[in-house]
Design a protein around this motif. Structure first.
Motif, PDB file in Angstrom:
ATOM      1  N   ILE A 263       0.973  -1.172  -0.096  1.00 23.92           N
ATOM      2  CA  ILE A 263      -0.164   0.143  -0.041  1.00 23.92           C
ATOM      3  C   ILE A 263       0.981   1.231   0.043  1.00 23.92           C
ATOM      4  CG2 ILE A 263      -1.790   1.358   1.090  1.00 23.92           C
ATOM      5  CD1 ILE A 263      -2.680  -1.237   2.607  1.00 23.92           C
ATOM      6  N   PHE A 264       0.801   2.081  -0.877  1.00 26.61           N
ATOM      7  CA  PHE A 264       1.104   3.553  -0.722  1.00 26.61           C
ATOM      8  C   PHE A 264      -0.069   4.654  -0.730  1.00 26.61           C
ATOM      9  CE2 PHE A 264       0.895   2.851  -5.277  1.00 26.61           C
ATOM     10  CZ  PHE A 264       0.354   3.703  -5.775  1.00 26.61           C
ATOM     11  N   ILE A 265       0.308   5.697  -0.129  1.00 24.19           N
ATOM     12  CA  ILE A 265      -0.597   6.904  -0.093  1.00 24.19           C
ATOM     13  C   ILE A 265       0.083   8.055  -0.591  1.00 24.19           C
ATOM     14  CG2 ILE A 265      -1.965   8.308   1.465  1.00 24.19           C
ATOM     15  CD1 ILE A 265      -2.239   5.995   3.604  1.00 24.19           C
ATOM     16  N   THR A 266      -0.593   8.882  -1.265  1.00 28.99           N
ATOM     17  CA  THR A 266       0.092  10.091  -1.908  1.00 28.99           C
ATOM     18  C   THR A 266      -0.838  11.294  -1.492  1.00 28.99           C
ATOM     19  OG1 THR A 266      -1.488  10.340  -3.844  1.00 28.99           O
ATOM     20  CG2 THR A 266       0.298   8.695  -4.023  1.00 28.99           C
ATOM     21  N   ASP A 267      -0.072  12.342  -1.586  1.00 28.15           N
ATOM     22  CA  ASP A 267      -0.788  13.561  -1.309  1.00 28.15           C
ATOM     23  C   ASP A 267      -1.473  14.227  -2.642  1.00 28.15           C
ATOM     24  OD1 ASP A 267       1.054  14.534  -3.221  1.00 28.15           O
ATOM     25  OD2 ASP A 267       2.164  15.764  -1.794  1.00 28.15           O
ATOM     26  N   GLU A 280       7.553  -2.399   0.858  1.00 26.05           N
ATOM     27  CA  GLU A 280       9.035  -2.753   0.871  1.00 26.05           C
ATOM     28  C   GLU A 280       9.505  -4.126   0.605  1.00 26.05           C
ATOM     29  OE1 GLU A 280      12.992  -1.719   3.479  1.00 26.05           O
ATOM     30  OE2 GLU A 280      11.209  -1.002   3.857  1.00 26.05           O
ATOM     31  N   ARG A 281       8.798  -4.881   1.082  1.00 24.79           N
ATOM     32  CA  ARG A 281       9.023  -6.622   1.022  1.00 24.79           C
ATOM     33  C   ARG A 281       8.830  -6.717  -0.540  1.00 24.79           C
ATOM     34  NH1 ARG A 281       6.405  -7.132   5.932  1.00 24.79           N
ATOM     35  NH2 ARG A 281       4.412  -7.420   5.063  1.00 24.79           N
ATOM     36  N   LEU A 282       7.670  -6.092  -1.184  1.00 21.67           N
ATOM     37  CA  LEU A 282       7.585  -6.606  -2.615  1.00 21.67           C
ATOM     38  C   LEU A 282       8.352  -5.749  -3.783  1.00 21.67           C
ATOM     39  CD1 LEU A 282       5.917  -7.805  -4.718  1.00 21.67           C
ATOM     40  CD2 LEU A 282       4.318  -6.008  -4.670  1.00 21.67           C
ATOM     41  N   THR A 283       8.534  -4.570  -3.429  1.00 20.16           N
ATOM     42  CA  THR A 283       9.423  -3.753  -4.253  1.00 20.16           C
ATOM     43  C   THR A 283      10.940  -3.664  -3.890  1.00 20.16           C
ATOM     44  OG1 THR A 283       8.890  -1.597  -3.102  1.00 20.16           O
ATOM     45  CG2 THR A 283       7.350  -2.456  -4.527  1.00 20.16           C
ATOM     46  N   SER A 286      12.449   1.137   0.232  1.00 16.70           N
ATOM     47  CA  SER A 286      12.116   1.624   1.593  1.00 16.70           C
ATOM     48  C   SER A 286      11.184   2.643   1.337  1.00 16.70           C
ATOM     49  CB  SER A 286      13.439   2.066   2.231  1.00 16.70           C
ATOM     50  OG  SER A 286      14.043   3.221   1.881  1.00 16.70           O
ATOM     51  N   GLU A 287      10.432   3.080   2.443  1.00 11.30           N
ATOM     52  CA  GLU A 287       9.607   4.273   2.561  1.00 11.30           C
ATOM     53  C   GLU A 287      10.337   5.571   2.520  1.00 11.30           C
ATOM     54  OE1 GLU A 287       5.855   5.538   5.396  1.00 11.30           O
ATOM     55  OE2 GLU A 287       7.865   5.144   6.572  1.00 11.30           O
ATOM     56  N   VAL A 288      11.394   5.686   3.061  1.00 10.02           N
ATOM     57  CA  VAL A 288      12.308   6.963   2.594  1.00 10.02           C
ATOM     58  C   VAL A 288      12.813   6.965   1.240  1.00 10.02           C
ATOM     59  CG1 VAL A 288      14.523   7.779   3.350  1.00 10.02           C
ATOM     60  CG2 VAL A 288      13.287   6.721   5.019  1.00 10.02           C
ATOM     61  N   GLU A 289      12.771   6.052   0.612  1.00 10.01           N
ATOM     62  CA  GLU A 289      13.304   6.212  -0.806  1.00 10.01           C
ATOM     63  C   GLU A 289      11.922   6.592  -1.681  1.00 10.01           C
ATOM     64  OE1 GLU A 289      16.717   2.970  -2.000  1.00 10.01           O
ATOM     65  OE2 GLU A 289      15.087   2.164  -1.061  1.00 10.01           O
ATOM     66  N   MET A 290      10.936   6.118  -1.262  1.00 16.14           N
ATOM     67  CA  MET A 290       9.798   6.541  -1.944  1.00 16.14           C
ATOM     68  C   MET A 290       9.270   7.961  -1.726  1.00 16.14           C
ATOM     69  SD  MET A 290       9.355   3.866  -4.016  1.00 16.14           S
ATOM     70  CE  MET A 290       7.921   4.367  -4.588  1.00 16.14           C
ATOM     71  N   ILE A 291       9.234   8.263  -0.535  1.00 21.00           N
ATOM     72  CA  ILE A 291       8.683   9.506  -0.284  1.00 21.00           C
ATOM     73  C   ILE A 291       9.188  10.800  -1.367  1.00 21.00           C
ATOM     74  CG2 ILE A 291       8.725  11.507   1.471  1.00 21.00           C
ATOM     75  CD1 ILE A 291       8.577   9.488   3.483  1.00 21.00           C
ATOM     76  N   GLY A 292       8.176  11.428  -1.850  1.00 23.06           N
ATOM     77  CA  GLY A 292       8.247  12.521  -2.642  1.00 23.06           C
ATOM     78  C   GLY A 292       8.205  12.097  -4.193  1.00 23.06           C
ATOM     79  N   LEU A 293       8.302  10.778  -4.462  1.00 20.92           N
ATOM     80  CA  LEU A 293       8.122  10.376  -5.810  1.00 20.92           C
ATOM     81  C   LEU A 293       6.574  10.238  -6.169  1.00 20.92           C
ATOM     82  CD1 LEU A 293      10.582   7.109  -6.039  1.00 20.92           C
ATOM     83  CD2 LEU A 293      11.013   9.408  -6.684  1.00 20.92           C
TER      84      LEU A 293
END
Length: 527
Positions: A263-267, A280-283, A286-293
């Motif tokens: 699950i991911f949530i965007t603004d 993170e287990r699937l892709t 990490s969350e830190v790497e994904m934030i802002g993308l």
């Protein structure tokens, strides 16, 4: 006499006024009276007691007192302090008569402001509790242990958008079917519901995502009577708005963190603000790497530009999107994911978040591919089987008919292959067929097809080939197969007979072409 009374009232804890009964003027007041009214010491004597009243009805009260209607009055009233503030007090007015036939009113005053404030707060709390009980903020659905609906409130119907005909008729199956159709992941929803129904004592909390964009929190508790479960109460709360608040995301974190779906949530700009551990287990990101993308940044690779544009367009138009696309893990390995995107809006229709759910479907895809492979290919040689060959011949007929072109079918049968099976065994014969297959592949172009019909029969489909091209290919096959084979130290040769049919000269239908090529092959074998 007044001075004696002054000494007496000064020692009292209550505020006390001595009032002249005719003019209703204050003749004496203790320190407590000056303090409660917020006036300087010794400033009350000489003032009219009516001046201290904060309510108009108090004037009539003192007129009744002056008229002698009562010698002892106990009541609640308002007094006005020097700063203009009205205070609640309890007041007792007593008429005291002296020996010389004179009299005086003794007014005892107790500040009732704090008690009145507590009472007001208590009344407010009771009122709020009553309003909460009479009109709950949650949609409520009550069922028996078998799932039959016993009752639900109007907010439940509003949250699920139940149509008028379902509200006026008793049809449990129709209500449940409507709820299924509202769900983004109806299969998981029903699996979870079945699990809850199988466990009468189970207490559960789930997050439900609807096609409308609503995100509901469902809490279910067993209903008891005499210590035994008799049914179940489901409460539904719309948490779509609260997803805008990070605090609400933390409250929902148990479900978010434990979900097996990534699950991911965007603004509102579709930039990722958080992901769960399954993501993170699937892709492997990490969350830190994904934030802002953005969603586009994450899914753009692996040739997804076209499907990504359609995804975002439909999400903008309909508020949700479901589908499959390929993506890559951090280590570069490709995986097929099933994605559900839901747009979360506020009451004004403005986008607050986009929630993405996806799961790895690679194993399912590979299993499907394996099933298709088994359905359309020969298990021994891996060549297309009769079903796939007929499909490709049909396609060739369509293209040749449209383009006014030709193609050829070569029907090939190995000579005396039965002797190999009989003398050396079927496993050895199977190995010979595999080697024959490899030689046939080398004789064909990439656009051509070699298929095995069964036993030692093969068909070669040559695209855009005329008689000369078919003859060249046939001679190449005869030459390659005539070269010696060597298996387990045994050297031998394999020959074959080939029949050729051309489109459209030898037929315009698939069955005619195969039949004529087969007949030509048997003619060659008989010569």
């Amino acid at each position: 006499m007044t001075h004696a009374w002054e000494g007496l009232i000064e020692g009292m804890l209550e505020a006390v006024l001595l009032v002249e009964p005719v003019q209703l003027t204050v003749v004496a007041a203790n320190r407590a009276a000056h303090k409660i009214l917020g006036v300087p010491s010794h400033s009350l004597p000489g003032r009219s007691v009516i001046d201290l009243a904060a309510a108009p009805e108090d004037m009539f009260f003192w007129e009744d007192v002056a008229a002698g209607l009562s010698n002892n009055i106990y009541s609640e009233t308002l007094l006005r302090r020097a700063d203009g503030q009205a205070i609640h007090v309890m007041r007792r007015v007593s008429l005291v008569r002296f020996d010389n036939a004179s009299s005086m009113y003794v007014v005892a005053i107790r500040d009732h402001t704090d008690q009145r404030q507590v009472e007001n707060e208590l009344e407010k709390l009771i009122s709020e509790l009553r309003a909460t009980l009479e009109s709950t903020a949650d949609g409520i659905l009550v069922t028996d242990l078998d799932g039959s609906i016993r009752s639900y409130n109007h907010l439940f119907a509003k949250l699920w958008g139940l149509p008028e005909e379902l509200l006026t008729s008793r049809n449990d199956n129709a209500v449940y079917a409507w709820m299924d159709n509202c769900m983004v992941d109806a299969s998981h929803y029903n699996e979870r519901l079945a699990q809850i129904r199988r466990s009468p004592l189970m207490e559960a909390s789930d997050v439900l995502v609807l096609h409308s964009g609503k995100v509901l929190e469902r809490v279910t508790l067993p209903q008891y009577a005499r210590g035994r479960p008799i049914g179940r109460v489901y409460s539904f709360r719309d948490i779509s708005q609260k997803l805008a608040d990070q605090a609400r995301l933390q409250l929902a974190s148990k479900v978010f963190e434990a979900s097996t779906d990534a699950i991911f949530i965007t603004d509102e700009q579709q930039h990722i603000i958080t992901t769960n551990p399954s993501f993170e287990r699937l892709t492997q990101f990490s969350e830190v790497e994904m934030i802002g993308l953005s969603i586009s940044d994450f899914f753009l690779g692996h040739g997804n530009a076209e499907i990504l544009k359609r995804m975002l367009d439909e999400l903008e138009l309909d508020g949700f999107w479901e589908g499959e696309l390929w993506n890559r893990r951090r280590d570069g390995h490709a995986y097929l994911c099933m994605i559900s995107l839901v747009r979360v809006q506020n009451e004004n229709g403005q986008t607050l978040h986009t929630i993405g759910f996806f799961k790895d479907r690679t194993e399912n895809y590979q299993a499907k591919q394996k099933i298709e492979e088994l359905a359309f290919t020969d298990a021994l040689t891996g060549l297309p089987n009769r079903m796939l060959l007929e499909e490709r011949i049909s396609q060739s007929i369509t293209h040749a008919s449209r383009d006014q072109s030709q193609f050829a079918l070569l029907f090939l049968d190995l000579d005396n292959f039965k002797q190999i099976n009989d003398s050396l065994g079927h496993p050895f014969g199977d190995r010979v067929l595999v080697d024959v297959t490899e030689r046939l592949k080398k004789c064909l172009r990439q656009v051509d097809t070699a298929a095995r019909l069964g036993g030692d029969e093969f068909v070669l489909l040559l695209h855009q080939a005329d008689a000369a091209g078919a003859e060249i290919c046939a001679r190449r096959v005869l030459a390659d197969l005539s070269a010696p084979f060597n298996l387990d130290g045994i050297e031998f040769t394999v020959t074959c007979s080939i029949g050729i049919a051309l489109y459209p000269e030898d037929g315009t239908e698939m069955l005619d072409l195969i039949k004529n090529a087969d007949s030509a092959m048997y003619y060659v074998k008989a010569v």
